[in-house]
Structure formats: C-alpha cells, structure tokens
Design a protein around this motif. Structure first.
Motif, short mmCIF file in Angstrom:
data_model
loop_
_atom_site.label_atom_id
_atom_site.label_comp_id
_atom_site.label_asym_id
_atom_site.label_seq_id
_atom_site.Cartn_x
_atom_site.Cartn_y
_atom_site.Cartn_z
N LEU A 104 0.82 -1.22 0.00
CA LEU A 104 0.00 0.00 0.00
C LEU A 104 0.85 1.26 0.00
CD1 LEU A 104 -2.88 -0.54 2.58
CD2 LEU A 104 -3.12 -0.11 0.13
N ASN B 183 1.46 1.54 -3.52
CA ASN B 183 0.23 1.55 -4.33
C ASN B 183 -1.01 1.80 -3.47
OD1 ASN B 183 2.06 -0.99 -5.52
ND2 ASN B 183 1.41 0.51 -7.02
N GLU C 282 -3.62 3.19 -4.12
CA GLU C 282 -4.89 3.05 -4.85
C GLU C 282 -5.52 1.68 -4.64
OE1 GLU C 282 -1.92 3.54 -6.15
OE2 GLU C 282 -1.51 1.99 -7.65
N ASN C 283 -4.73 0.71 -4.12
CA ASN C 283 -5.28 -0.63 -3.85
C ASN C 283 -6.22 -0.65 -2.65
OD1 ASN C 283 -3.87 -1.64 -5.96
ND2 ASN C 283 -2.25 -2.58 -4.74
N ILE D 184 -9.89 -1.20 -3.37
CA ILE D 184 -10.13 -2.55 -3.92
C ILE D 184 -10.15 -3.54 -2.75
CG2 ILE D 184 -9.23 -4.37 -5.45
CD1 ILE D 184 -7.80 -2.01 -7.00
#
Ligand code: SF4
Ligand code: SF4
Length: 140
Positions: free
Chosen positions: A98, A101, A103-104, A107
C-alpha cells in the motif's frame, strides 16, 4: 465537517467478520512465523510445512480447508493461532504494497468491511508507513 484521518483507527476497525481468513489465496509464512507457530502448536518446522502449508513457488503459504477458509480458522473462535498469527495477518490491512500503491486500498475494502473507503492516497501512505514501522518494531 469531518476531520482528516490521523491514525489507523480513523480508517480501519475490524468487524471480526472473518472474511480475510477465507478464500484470499496465499497467506505467506516467514521463517519467523514458522518458528513462532511451531512453538505455539508444539510442532517442528518440517511437520508444520507438511501438515499446514502449500508451496507457492518456493514460498510456503498456509493451506486452506475444503470450505476455503484458512486451516487455522474456526468460525467460533476465529483465528486459533491468534497470539502467533503470521506477519501478513498482523499487518492487514496496512500491507507493505500500500505504501507504493495506495490506490489498492479501495479494492481491498471491497472484501474487508472494516476499511473505510474514500481516504486520500497521501493519508493511506502515511498511516500504512507508520503502522508498518510500529509492527516491525514490535516483532523485532
Ligand atoms: S475482513 Fe476485515 S473486518 Fe473482516 S475480519 Fe478481516 S480484517 Fe476484520
Ligand atoms: S492465520 Fe489466523 S488470521 Fe491468518 S488467515 Fe489464518 S485464521 Fe486468519
């Protein structure tokens, strides 16, 4: 107006639903995890890997029951190795990827009702970094 999140509790609160112990694929175990779980379950590493793990490439992951849940998951007690559960399980949802990333997050939140959506990437990165530092310090 809602204030900006400052701590992990502002963006995550586990609902004890057990979904993360069910069908998420590989829960990797490190050498330290194996050592801790073996001590707790009175097993030796060879037996532990044989009985409780599958191999994902060259790395052991906890095996799952026919129902799809982790071998150590009990519907009533939840994690039966809670005091020594693997690093990956302790870290959730503030997993290392994380930080690179963020943006995960949303999700992951689709499968984890304890995670609040709509957090800025900057806040996710900052809180995930702080949580990782704290966990690594506790496990050292
Ligand atoms: S899926 Fe999320 S809310 Fe549910 S038990 Fe796992 S961490 Fe807690
Ligand atoms: S070790 Fe425990 S916390 Fe981790 S997936 Fe298995 S039951 Fe869930």
């Amino acid at each position: 107006m809602a204030s900006d999140p400052t701590t992990s509790k502002d963006i995550f609160e586990c609902q004890q639903c057990g979904q993360c112990c069910n069908g998420f694929g590989g829960t990797y175990v490190t050498e330290d995890d194996i050592e801790n779980i073996c001590r707790y379950t009175n097993t030796d590493p060879e037996t532990f890997i044989d009985r409780y793990c599958d191999m994902s490439g060259s790395r052991p992951v906890l095996t799952t029951k026919k129902s799809g849940t982790c071998i150590f998951f009990d519907p009533e007690k939840q994690c039966t190795i809670h005091p020594v559960k693997p690093y990956m399980c302790r870290a959730w949802p503030f997993i290392k990827t994380l930080i690179a990333n963020p943006e995960n997050w949303d999700i992951m939140a689709n499968s984890c009702p304890g995670m609040k959506k709509g957090i800025t990437h900057q806040d996710i990165r900052r809180i995930a970094t702080a949580e990782k530092t704290k966990l690594d310090k506790n496990m050292a």
